[in-house]
Each structure stands twice: as C-alpha cells, then as structure tokens.
Design a protein around this motif. Structure first.
Motif, PDB file in Angstrom:
ATOM      1  N   ALA A  38       0.828  -1.207   0.000  1.00  0.00           N
ATOM      2  CA  ALA A  38       0.000   0.000   0.000  1.00  0.00           C
ATOM      3  C   ALA A  38       0.858   1.251   0.000  1.00  0.00           C
ATOM      4  O   ALA A  38       0.552   2.235  -0.683  1.00  0.00           O
ATOM      5  CB  ALA A  38      -0.925  -0.007   1.224  1.00  0.00           C
ATOM      6  N   GLY A  39       1.960   1.220   0.766  1.00  0.00           N
ATOM      7  CA  GLY A  39       2.865   2.368   0.765  1.00  0.00           C
ATOM      8  C   GLY A  39       3.460   2.629  -0.608  1.00  0.00           C
ATOM      9  O   GLY A  39       3.592   3.776  -1.036  1.00  0.00           O
ATOM     10  N   ARG A  40       3.789   1.557  -1.327  1.00  0.00           N
ATOM     11  CA  ARG A  40       4.333   1.728  -2.675  1.00  0.00           C
ATOM     12  C   ARG A  40       3.283   2.323  -3.606  1.00  0.00           C
ATOM     13  O   ARG A  40       3.591   3.196  -4.427  1.00  0.00           O
ATOM     14  CB  ARG A  40       4.833   0.374  -3.191  1.00  0.00           C
ATOM     15  N   ARG A  41       2.034   1.857  -3.497  1.00  0.00           N
ATOM     16  CA  ARG A  41       0.991   2.412  -4.357  1.00  0.00           C
ATOM     17  C   ARG A  41       0.752   3.892  -4.047  1.00  0.00           C
ATOM     18  O   ARG A  41       0.553   4.702  -4.952  1.00  0.00           O
ATOM     19  CB  ARG A  41      -0.306   1.619  -4.201  1.00  0.00           C
ATOM     20  N   MET A  42       0.777   4.247  -2.764  1.00  0.00           N
ATOM     21  CA  MET A  42       0.598   5.651  -2.400  1.00  0.00           C
ATOM     22  C   MET A  42       1.777   6.502  -2.872  1.00  0.00           C
ATOM     23  O   MET A  42       1.606   7.655  -3.266  1.00  0.00           O
ATOM     24  CB  MET A  42       0.422   5.782  -0.890  1.00  0.00           C
ATOM     25  N   SER A  43       2.971   5.926  -2.843  1.00  0.00           N
ATOM     26  CA  SER A  43       4.149   6.645  -3.348  1.00  0.00           C
ATOM     27  C   SER A  43       4.001   6.934  -4.839  1.00  0.00           C
ATOM     28  O   SER A  43       4.316   8.029  -5.310  1.00  0.00           O
ATOM     29  CB  SER A  43       5.411   5.825  -3.079  1.00  0.00           C
ATOM     30  N   SER A  44       3.514   5.942  -5.591  1.00  0.00           N
ATOM     31  CA  SER A  44       3.293   6.147  -7.025  1.00  0.00           C
ATOM     32  C   SER A  44       2.256   7.246  -7.251  1.00  0.00           C
ATOM     33  O   SER A  44       2.426   8.108  -8.120  1.00  0.00           O
ATOM     34  CB  SER A  44       2.830   4.841  -7.674  1.00  0.00           C
ATOM     35  N   TRP A  45       1.202   7.215  -6.459  1.00  0.00           N
ATOM     36  CA  TRP A  45       0.166   8.235  -6.600  1.00  0.00           C
ATOM     37  C   TRP A  45       0.713   9.619  -6.240  1.00  0.00           C
ATOM     38  O   TRP A  45       0.390  10.607  -6.899  1.00  0.00           O
ATOM     39  CB  TRP A  45      -1.024   7.895  -5.702  1.00  0.00           C
ATOM     40  N   GLY A  46       1.551   9.694  -5.205  1.00  0.00           N
ATOM     41  CA  GLY A  46       2.143  10.976  -4.840  1.00  0.00           C
ATOM     42  C   GLY A  46       3.019  11.538  -5.950  1.00  0.00           C
ATOM     43  O   GLY A  46       2.994  12.737  -6.236  1.00  0.00           O
ATOM     44  N   THR A  47       3.808  10.666  -6.599  1.00  0.00           N
ATOM     45  CA  THR A  47       4.621  11.113  -7.733  1.00  0.00           C
ATOM     46  C   THR A  47       3.729  11.580  -8.877  1.00  0.00           C
ATOM     47  O   THR A  47       4.010  12.603  -9.517  1.00  0.00           O
ATOM     48  CB  THR A  47       5.533   9.965  -8.199  1.00  0.00           C
ATOM     49  N   LEU A  69       0.656   4.927 -13.382  1.00  0.00           N
ATOM     50  CA  LEU A  69       1.387   5.482 -12.241  1.00  0.00           C
ATOM     51  C   LEU A  69       0.408   6.053 -11.216  1.00  0.00           C
ATOM     52  O   LEU A  69       0.539   5.807 -10.009  1.00  0.00           O
ATOM     53  CB  LEU A  69       2.357   6.555 -12.721  1.00  0.00           C
ATOM     54  N   GLY A  70      -0.586   6.811 -11.680  1.00  0.00           N
ATOM     55  CA  GLY A  70      -1.558   7.394 -10.773  1.00  0.00           C
ATOM     56  C   GLY A  70      -2.409   6.357 -10.074  1.00  0.00           C
ATOM     57  O   GLY A  70      -2.851   6.566  -8.937  1.00  0.00           O
ATOM     58  N   ALA A  71      -2.626   5.213 -10.729  1.00  0.00           N
ATOM     59  CA  ALA A  71      -3.420   4.145 -10.124  1.00  0.00           C
ATOM     60  C   ALA A  71      -2.597   3.258  -9.207  1.00  0.00           C
ATOM     61  O   ALA A  71      -3.136   2.323  -8.599  1.00  0.00           O
ATOM     62  CB  ALA A  71      -4.057   3.292 -11.220  1.00  0.00           C
ATOM     63  N   GLY A  72      -1.308   3.551  -9.098  1.00  0.00           N
ATOM     64  CA  GLY A  72      -0.458   2.749  -8.232  1.00  0.00           C
ATOM     65  C   GLY A  72      -0.114   1.393  -8.785  1.00  0.00           C
ATOM     66  O   GLY A  72       0.337   0.515  -8.049  1.00  0.00           O
ATOM     67  N   LEU A  73      -0.310   1.190 -10.095  1.00  0.00           N
ATOM     68  CA  LEU A  73      -0.049  -0.110 -10.703  1.00  0.00           C
ATOM     69  C   LEU A  73       1.417  -0.297 -11.058  1.00  0.00           C
ATOM     70  O   LEU A  73       1.885  -1.426 -11.200  1.00  0.00           O
ATOM     71  CB  LEU A  73      -0.911  -0.287 -11.964  1.00  0.00           C
ATOM     72  N   LEU A 121       0.760  12.827  -8.659  1.00  0.00           N
ATOM     73  CA  LEU A 121       0.155  14.107  -8.285  1.00  0.00           C
ATOM     74  C   LEU A 121       1.123  15.261  -8.520  1.00  0.00           C
ATOM     75  O   LEU A 121       0.757  16.311  -9.065  1.00  0.00           O
ATOM     76  CB  LEU A 121      -0.271  14.059  -6.811  1.00  0.00           C
ATOM     77  N   GLU A 122       2.370  15.070  -8.120  1.00  0.00           N
ATOM     78  CA  GLU A 122       3.384  16.110  -8.329  1.00  0.00           C
ATOM     79  C   GLU A 122       3.583  16.393  -9.809  1.00  0.00           C
ATOM     80  O   GLU A 122       3.620  17.549 -10.246  1.00  0.00           O
ATOM     81  CB  GLU A 122       4.701  15.658  -7.688  1.00  0.00           C
ATOM     82  N   LEU A 123       3.710  15.336 -10.607  1.00  0.00           N
ATOM     83  CA  LEU A 123       3.956  15.517 -12.038  1.00  0.00           C
ATOM     84  C   LEU A 123       2.735  16.120 -12.735  1.00  0.00           C
ATOM     85  O   LEU A 123       2.886  16.937 -13.659  1.00  0.00           O
ATOM     86  CB  LEU A 123       4.316  14.176 -12.675  1.00  0.00           C
ATOM     87  N   ALA A 124       1.537  15.725 -12.309  1.00  0.00           N
ATOM     88  CA  ALA A 124       0.333  16.279 -12.930  1.00  0.00           C
ATOM     89  C   ALA A 124       0.239  17.778 -12.670  1.00  0.00           C
ATOM     90  O   ALA A 124      -0.156  18.553 -13.551  1.00  0.00           O
ATOM     91  CB  ALA A 124      -0.904  15.563 -12.386  1.00  0.00           C
ATOM     92  N   ALA A 125       0.596  18.216 -11.465  1.00  0.00           N
ATOM     93  CA  ALA A 125       0.577  19.648 -11.165  1.00  0.00           C
ATOM     94  C   ALA A 125       1.621  20.389 -11.988  1.00  0.00           C
ATOM     95  O   ALA A 125       1.380  21.497 -12.484  1.00  0.00           O
ATOM     96  CB  ALA A 125       0.813  19.868  -9.668  1.00  0.00           C
ATOM     97  N   MET A 126       2.791  19.784 -12.162  1.00  0.00           N
ATOM     98  CA  MET A 126       3.834  20.410 -12.987  1.00  0.00           C
ATOM     99  C   MET A 126       3.376  20.553 -14.431  1.00  0.00           C
ATOM    100  O   MET A 126       3.627  21.576 -15.085  1.00  0.00           O
ATOM    101  CB  MET A 126       5.122  19.582 -12.929  1.00  0.00           C
ATOM    102  N   GLN A 127       2.718  19.520 -14.944  1.00  0.00           N
ATOM    103  CA  GLN A 127       2.243  19.605 -16.319  1.00  0.00           C
ATOM    104  C   GLN A 127       1.236  20.739 -16.485  1.00  0.00           C
ATOM    105  O   GLN A 127       1.261  21.469 -17.483  1.00  0.00           O
ATOM    106  CB  GLN A 127       1.613  18.278 -16.742  1.00  0.00           C
ATOM    107  N   GLN A 128       0.365  20.910 -15.504  1.00  0.00           N
ATOM    108  CA  GLN A 128      -0.614  21.988 -15.593  1.00  0.00           C
ATOM    109  C   GLN A 128       0.062  23.358 -15.575  1.00  0.00           C
ATOM    110  O   GLN A 128      -0.342  24.265 -16.304  1.00  0.00           O
ATOM    111  CB  GLN A 128      -1.614  21.874 -14.443  1.00  0.00           C
TER     112      GLN A 128
END
Length: 677
Positions: free
Chosen positions: A125-134, A250-254, A136-143
């Motif tokens: 679960a921690g790994r999936r949340m880490s992927s989601w956190g990355t 990546l956002g889905a933690g897969l 989120l950061e990249l999606a904000a940068m793209q915007q």
C-alpha cells in the motif's frame, strides 16, 4: 461492520453526551469492560475480531468494541487487506491512506502488533501511495507548463538541447498524421508566441514547451536547483502528453515511479505515433517486470518500432551531454568522469592508459595493475612521467620485464596491451638511446589556485581538523585541505587571500596578499629547505629562492604578518558605503569583498560558485543602483536573466541578504555564506 455503528440517543430522546468519544453502539462502556484505546493501538484495533468477546474472560460480555472508520464510498475488502486475500488491491487515495494510517498508527507502533501478512499488505500500500504521490506532483507540474507557454526562441532552444529536430515529426511523414495532428503545429506556434491567449498546446511530437522561468518558481517551492526543476517539468510533460497510459498506471499505483522513468527514457526519441504504440505495451509489461527486465524489453520494442532511433539517440547525447568533470566522492576523495564520448576514442584512450600502466610496472613502480592504471591516468593528464621517478628506461619494450599477470585485467583485447597500439614518445630529458636521466624526487601535483580554496588557518597549520572548502568541488577534510594548499604553493600563479570570520561563520573581513608567497607551514617543523623544491617541473616554476622561503616561525601570527595583508571590513546589517564606487564595474577589491561574503549565486538553491557568476546590481545601474556591497550580489547568468523577467522582484534589504519575490507572490530569502570554519 456490526449492527448499530452509530451511538443511539439517550433516554427519552436526549442527545448522548459528547464530552468523550462514544463506542460504536452505546454511550458508555459496560462496567468492568475496557476501552480499546487503553491497551490497543490503531492497527491492532482495526483488525481485532469483532466477535463481541472481550480479551478479559472475566469482563462482562457486551456489544463489540473496536476502531470504526468512516470510509469514502467504493468497493473495499478490508478483511482481504489484512491477510492478503483481497481480490483487488485498494486504489491509492483517501480510502487506502485511511486504512494504512489506521493500521500503522500515528507513530508506527501499530505495525509491531499486526500479522506479517498484514505487513506485506501495508508495504504494498505504501508503494501504491508513493506512485500516486509522484503522479500528483507531475500532474501539477504539467498543468503549470500548460499555463505558461514558451516563447518561440525558448521552444527552439529546448528542442536543440534535447536533440529533437524542429520538424513537425521526427520520422513520420506529415501525410500519415491524423487530421487533428496536422493542426497542432499551428496551435503550438500560437501558444509558443507567448500571446497569453490560452494554454500551451503540444507540438506534433507530443511535447510541450513551457516558459523558461516557471521552473524557477517550482525550484523555489520544492528546494531544487532550477536545472533539476526544469528537467522534472519536462519529464512531467513528456510522460503525461506522450505516454498517457503509463501516466495513468502510475496514478493508479499499478507501476512504480522508476518503471515510469524507464519507459519515458527508452521512448524519448520515438515519434509521437510510435510512442503511442509503445505506451500501452510497456505500461502493461511494467506491472510484471523488474526494472532491468523492463529496460531490456523497452529497448527491444523501441528498436523494433524505429531502428533509426538508436542513432538519433547516440548523436543527440554526444552533442548535448558529452562532458568531462571532476567531482567529490562521498568518502572525501575525488573522481573524474567523462560521459557520452565516441566509443573508438574511449577504447583507444583506455588502451593507452593500460599500456602506460604496464610500462610503469616494468619500470619497477610498485602497485597492482589496478593501482598503476590510476597513476598512468593521472600522469597522462598532467603530462608527467612517473617512470623518471623510478629511474628506469621509458623506451624499454613494455613486453619485457613484466611480472606475473594480474587478475584484474587481460593483456589483450580492447582494454589490454597485446603488444599493439601507439607507444608514448620518450619524454624530454632522456638520452637518444632511451635511457632516463637520474631519478628525481616527485614534487607532487602542481595546482594553480584558480579554484577558490577556502581553508581555516588553523587547519592549514595542522592545528585543527576543521574542514575547508573548494568552490565547485565541495568540503575538504583537514588532510585534503593541506594537500591542496601544498599543491597550490607549487604554482607561480597562485595568490593568497585571508578572510576573517564572525563567530557565526560569516565573513567579517577580507584582504589579499600582494605577490607570491609559500603556503602555510605544515604541522611538522620546517627543515632548512621546503620539501619538494628540488627538480620541480618548469611548468610550475621553482619554489626555491628568496621569495619562496618559509616565513620565520610556524605560528598563525607570524605567517599572517609575513603576508602583508590589509584587511577590509565586510558590511553587515547596515552599510555605510565606505567601499562604494562611482563606476559601473566594481574594482577587484570590491569584487573580492562581495564574492567572499556570498561564495555562490544568491538565488535560492543555486550552487554556482560566485567566481563564475555575474556581479549584478540588485537595482539596475540605469535606474539608480549603486556599485557598493549593499547594491551588488553574485548571480549566475540564468538567474541574472530570471531576475529581469516579468513578474520577478529582487531586493537587498541589507548587504548580502537577498529577497526574491516570484510572479505568484511567494517570497524566498537567501543570506551570506556560512563557512565551515
């Protein structure tokens, strides 16, 4: 959940007392029962069996107690989460975060009391949340990138730096593009013109070019260098724009952030059409493969889709990323690295190093072949010959006189000797038949102190272990600092300066010693002549002579007096303009004071040494700025331009204190350098 998850109302419809937390289905615990918060952490309580039985067999039985969560709507098999039997992992988001937080507890104590099956679920679960956190950061940068399009000049520079041709598509004819794709270059051009009419549109290759200085705002916010922030934003745009399936995975933690990075790097030189083909295949493969397996699979797929991309990649990297540079090892030693060089040149150079190493061994220089390669490498770079120190014949056949073969390298092949390859010419000072002159004492390396070496005097004298620092290189332990000082003392180009520090480590005063001087004496009492003065290479001059004798005494006071330095105070707090000048260009003295006060670029997070920075008027000279300690600071060329960009404001409320205000109104402050001493 058990029945009655909410507390019922009090008698005759009264509201329950809210002065303390209520159990799940009653207002007060039964007499003799225990509150789970008394002896359970959150993790144990979440997965305690809801059987209604108390852990204390003597306690009265009552409705079940435990930790109950209000979870967002959505499918979730919490019992499966606990033992790893869930049919599908919980997607990253508030539900997964809430469950993991409840298991771990605020300080992680809950993890010590859950089963190992549950621990595996938590780490996944921690790994999936880490992927989601990355994500989120990249999606904000793209915007941010979409909202701040680049100018046309900026777009061209970005493409050249990335090795991307400025044509609509790298290797796909325009006729094969979809109709919508044909319209993209025009839209991208309008956005890139910086008209502010709308967000940036991707070019035909799927990439987005963004404003040059928006990455500086990201750098300030995330405590990155501007180059790291720009690279990160470019990566975010490429991943979201060219590889949407990978980005969604990546956002889905897969997949892991490293998997996403590998896919982006391997497909970087594909056209937008080929990247779209590779995207779903590699996103699916990443869910089943290790990093190495994914990298190999991606490389194979890329070559299948576009065999010519390998050549484009090689040429672009050689053009834009080739470099040679020194660096500081974590151990305190140093390294030198050369990257993205032609393969034939590297193999030929390595053969030359290998051959010289074997000649050193034949000359009697002690050491393993690995150690002799290092000496040969340094000899060749500094144009010296350690065979002369050994007093042997440089022209001797390297195949003669060899000892047993070492285990750390073959004699033949591209990295070996094999009796082939160019042979170095006999150096100056040898006889025509190749015999060497008598052995000379090795004086050690010769270093002109163009690198700004800052060393506490007590360290130089061997009286302290306080570290020094070399600009652009890093911290120096006391022994390395003394070695560099000795090397600098062998060069006629070295000049010495003295900086006095405040108790807090900031510069208080600075002065330069006129003419040439020897380095401070080492910890051992000096002999009749400084060591290493005989038989020095003429490249570094001679360290003997009246002007190079050691000063009388070995104390700090005697040495400082021998330098004849006149110290000038460095302004701090307020400024009385005692060092103000009327011209635009600061004098050498004022330059030294400013660069001593701030040894690096004064922009947030920038590590460029001040010696390689512009001395910039904080308030422009043509707008009334003064040439003074309180009006000038070192800025690298990038941040010099950033300061002048629209929306940026830079002030210097006191000497050496710089306040940066970004176009979005955020303020960041930099202060004078604090020396290691």
């Amino acid at each position: 959940m058990p029945a009655g998850p909410f507390p019922h109302s009090g008698q005759e419809g009264e509201e329950p007392d809210s002065s303390r937390p209520s159990p799940a289905d009653r207002n007060e615990p039964e007499p003799g029962s225990r509150d789970p918060a008394d002896d359970r952490d959150s993790g144990e309580a979440l997965f305690a069996a809801d059987t209604g039985e108390s852990e204390d067999p003597d306690a009265p039985q009552g409705p079940p107690q435990g930790l109950f969560l209000c979870l967002p709507a959505g499918p979730a098999d919490l019992s499966g989460f606990a033992n790893g039997t869930a049919t599908a992992p919980i997607a990253p988001g508030p539900l997964l975060a809430g469950v993991a937080s409840a298991v771990a507890g605020s300080d992680g104590d809950g993890l010590a009391k859950v089963s190992e099956d549950c621990l595996f679920s938590v780490l996944a679960a921690g790994r999936r949340m880490s992927s989601w956190g990355t994500w989120l950061e990249l999606a904000a940068m793209q915007q941010l990138a979409l909202r701040h399009p680049a100018t046309q000049d900026r777009t061209s520079r970005q493409k050249r730096a990335a090795g991307i041709p400025e044509t609509p598509a790298n290797d796909q004819p325009a006729a094969k593009e979809k109709p919508a794709a044909k319209e993209k270059p025009a839209a991208a051009g309008a956005a890139a013109a910086g008209t502010g009419s709308g967000p940036a549109a991707p070019a035909a290759d799927g990439r987005i070019e963004f404003s040059e200085f928006i990455s500086d705002e990201v750098a300030c916010e995330l405590r990155l260098t501007w180059m790291a922030a720009e690279d990160r934003m470019s990566y975010a745009c490429d991943l979201a724009g060219r590889l949407p399936v990978t980005f969604a995975a990546l956002g889905a933690g897969l997949i892991d952030p490293v998997h996403a990075k590998i896919i982006s790097e391997q497909t970087h030189f594909l056209s937008a059409a080929d990247a779209a083909k590779a995207d779903p295949l590699l996103a699916a493969a990443a869910q089943k493969k290790t990093y190495a397996e994914l990298r190999a699979a991606a490389a194979k797929l890329v070559l299948t889709l576009d065999p010519e991309s390998a050549e484009r990649r090689k040429q672009a990297r050689r053009k834009n990323d080739a470099h040679v540079r020194p660096f500081r090892e974590e151990s305190g030693n140093a390294g030198m690295i050369a990257r993205e060089l032609p393969s034939d040149e590297v193999l030929a150079s390595w053969q030359h190093v290998e051959q010289r190493a074997r000649e050193l061994r034949a000359a009697g220089v002690p050491g393993s072949l690995r150690e002799l390669r290092i000496r040969a490498y340094l000899d060749l770079l500094q144009e010296r010959d350690s065979r002369l120190v050994a007093g042997t014949v440089p022209g001797q056949d390297p195949g003669q006189g060899h000892g047993p073969a070492d285990d750390d390298g073959p004699r033949d092949g591209p990295g070996g000797n094999g009796g082939s390859g160019p042979r170095p010419h006999s150096p100056a000072g040898t006889s025509p038949d190749g015999r060497a002159r008598p052995a000379a004492k090795d004086p050690g390396p010769c270093l002109a102190a163009l690198v700004n070496i800052t060393v506490p005097l007590a360290t130089a004298l061997g009286q302290s272990g306080t570290p020094g620092e070399a600009a652009g290189f890093g911290l120096l332990d006391a022994g390395t600092a003394r070695d560099l000082i000795a090397a600098a003392g062998r060069s006629p180009h070295t000049r010495w300066c003295v900086t006095v520090l405040h108790p807090d480590g900031t510069a208080a005063a600075h002065g330069c010693a006129p003419g040439r001087h020897p380095p401070p004496p080492g910890p051992e009492p000096p002999g009749p002549e400084p060591p290493g003065t005989a038989d020095l290479d003429t490249t570094c001059g001679t360290s003997g002579g009246p002007d190079q004798r050691r000063p009388p005494g070995t104390g700090a006071r005697d040495y400082l007096l021998s330098l004849g330095v006149r110290l000038a105070l460095i302004a701090r707090g307020g400024c009385d303009h005692r060092h103000a000048e009327t011209g635009y260009q600061p004098s050498r003295k004022l330059q030294h004071l400013i660069r001593t006060r701030s040894t690096r670029c004064t922009a947030p997070g920038c590590g460029r040494p001040a010696a390689r920075c512009d001395l910039d008027h904080t308030l422009a000279w043509d707008k009334g700025g003064i040439t003074c300690e309180c009006g000038i600071s070192p800025l690298c060329r990038h941040h010099h331009r950033c300061k002048q960009a629209q929306g940026w404001q830079l002030t210097q409320p006191e000497p050496g204190v710089l306040q940066w205000r970004t176009p979005h109104g955020r303020t960041f402050t930099t202060t004078p350098t604090v020396y290691a001493a």
